[in-house]
Design a protein around this motif. Structure first.
Motif, PDB file in Angstrom:
ATOM      1  N   ALA A  38       0.833  -1.204   0.000  1.00 21.54           N
ATOM      2  CA  ALA A  38       0.000   0.000   0.000  1.00 21.54           C
ATOM      3  C   ALA A  38       0.867   1.253   0.000  1.00 21.54           C
ATOM      4  O   ALA A  38       0.579   2.223  -0.715  1.00 21.54           O
ATOM      5  CB  ALA A  38      -0.924  -0.003   1.219  1.00 21.54           C
ATOM      6  N   LEU A  42       1.091   4.124  -2.966  1.00 23.37           N
ATOM      7  CA  LEU A  42       0.863   5.529  -2.646  1.00 23.37           C
ATOM      8  C   LEU A  42       2.070   6.377  -3.047  1.00 23.37           C
ATOM      9  O   LEU A  42       1.920   7.496  -3.565  1.00 23.37           O
ATOM     10  CB  LEU A  42       0.589   5.679  -1.148  1.00 23.37           C
ATOM     11  N   ARG A  59      -5.637   3.590   3.970  1.00 29.89           N
ATOM     12  CA  ARG A  59      -5.655   2.900   2.678  1.00 29.89           C
ATOM     13  C   ARG A  59      -5.891   1.407   2.828  1.00 29.89           C
ATOM     14  O   ARG A  59      -6.540   0.778   1.987  1.00 29.89           O
ATOM     15  CB  ARG A  59      -4.323   3.148   1.958  1.00 29.89           C
ATOM     16  N   THR A  60      -5.384   0.823   3.905  1.00 30.33           N
ATOM     17  CA  THR A  60      -5.478  -0.624   4.087  1.00 30.33           C
ATOM     18  C   THR A  60      -6.620  -1.053   4.997  1.00 30.33           C
ATOM     19  O   THR A  60      -7.022  -2.221   4.971  1.00 30.33           O
ATOM     20  CB  THR A  60      -4.171  -1.176   4.681  1.00 30.33           C
TER      21      THR A  60
END
Length: 217
Positions: A38, A42, A59-60
């Motif tokens: 991730a 990014l 994000r995760t």
């Protein structure tokens, strides 16, 4: 059989279920790997300035405390990405070297190095930022793994009887050339890309030098 509480909202239940399902996918064995993936995504899409432990958690779907368990701070996150980048570069060089026949492995390894830079420009920039400024042992050790693959390419091209010190010196020269070409091509190519003419001309020029061909006016 479990039933939904009469006062619960369907939207809330679905949202909670989705979050829990996502978090369950990050079991102990793959949390760090998923966080790293991730962070890498990014980095390539938004740049190093967008990276933070909170951004990775969002994000995760992993709890922020879990992210801190794997990375003490942002510097540790960046260093971890840089080290993994060097290990990825090592794997790239190894694959290129193993796919080739017995001749020309150094040239193929050098081109594989530049292909890696072209594919992962933001990661490559971070790798050397952390190597040259961060001075973290993990990053230096990972760079050593990648350099060892370049040295193996030199050794295999040289064949039996080559001097160990000479192999190391040639590998250092090849490493410096690859890094220099990458830095110049990135500077000339604009954000996130290599200038292909710079790469082509530099590689051709090196081949003229190595072959000892005369330069005629």
């Amino acid at each position: 059989m479990f039933t939904r509480h009469p006062g619960a909202q369907m939207g809330t239940t679905e949202t909670t279920s989705a979050v829990l399902a996502r978090r369950r996918s990050y079991h102990v064995g793959n949390v760090r790997s998923q966080l790293s993936l991730a962070a890498s995504a990014l980095l390539e899409s938004e740049g190093a300035s967008a990276l933070s432990l909170r951004a990775i958690a969002r994000r995760t779907g992993v709890a922020l405390g879990t992210v801190y368990y794997h990375y003490a701070d942002k510097h540790a996150l960046l260093a971890g990405l840089a080290a993994e980048g060097f290990r990825e570069l090592a794997a790239t060089l190894r694959l290129a070297r193993e796919r080739l026949g017995p001749e020309g492995r150094l040239r193929v390894a050098g081109m594989a190095y530049l292909d890696f830079v072209s594919a992962r420009p933001a990661l490559y920039g971070l790798m050397y930022e952390m190597r040259d400024i961060g001075r973290r042992e993990e990053v230096e050790a990972a760079e050593g793994e990648a350099f060892a693959e370049m040295a193996l390419a030199v050794s295999e091209d040289a064949g039996a009887g080559a001097e160990t010190e000479a192999i190391r010196q040639v590998a250092q020269a090849a490493w410096a050339c690859a890094r220099g070409i990458a830095a110049l091509a990135l500077a000339r190519g604009g954000p996130g890309r290599l200038d292909e003419n710079t790469v082509r001309e530099a590689v051709l020029g090196l081949e003229i030098l190595v072959a000892g061909r005369p330069i005629r006016l």
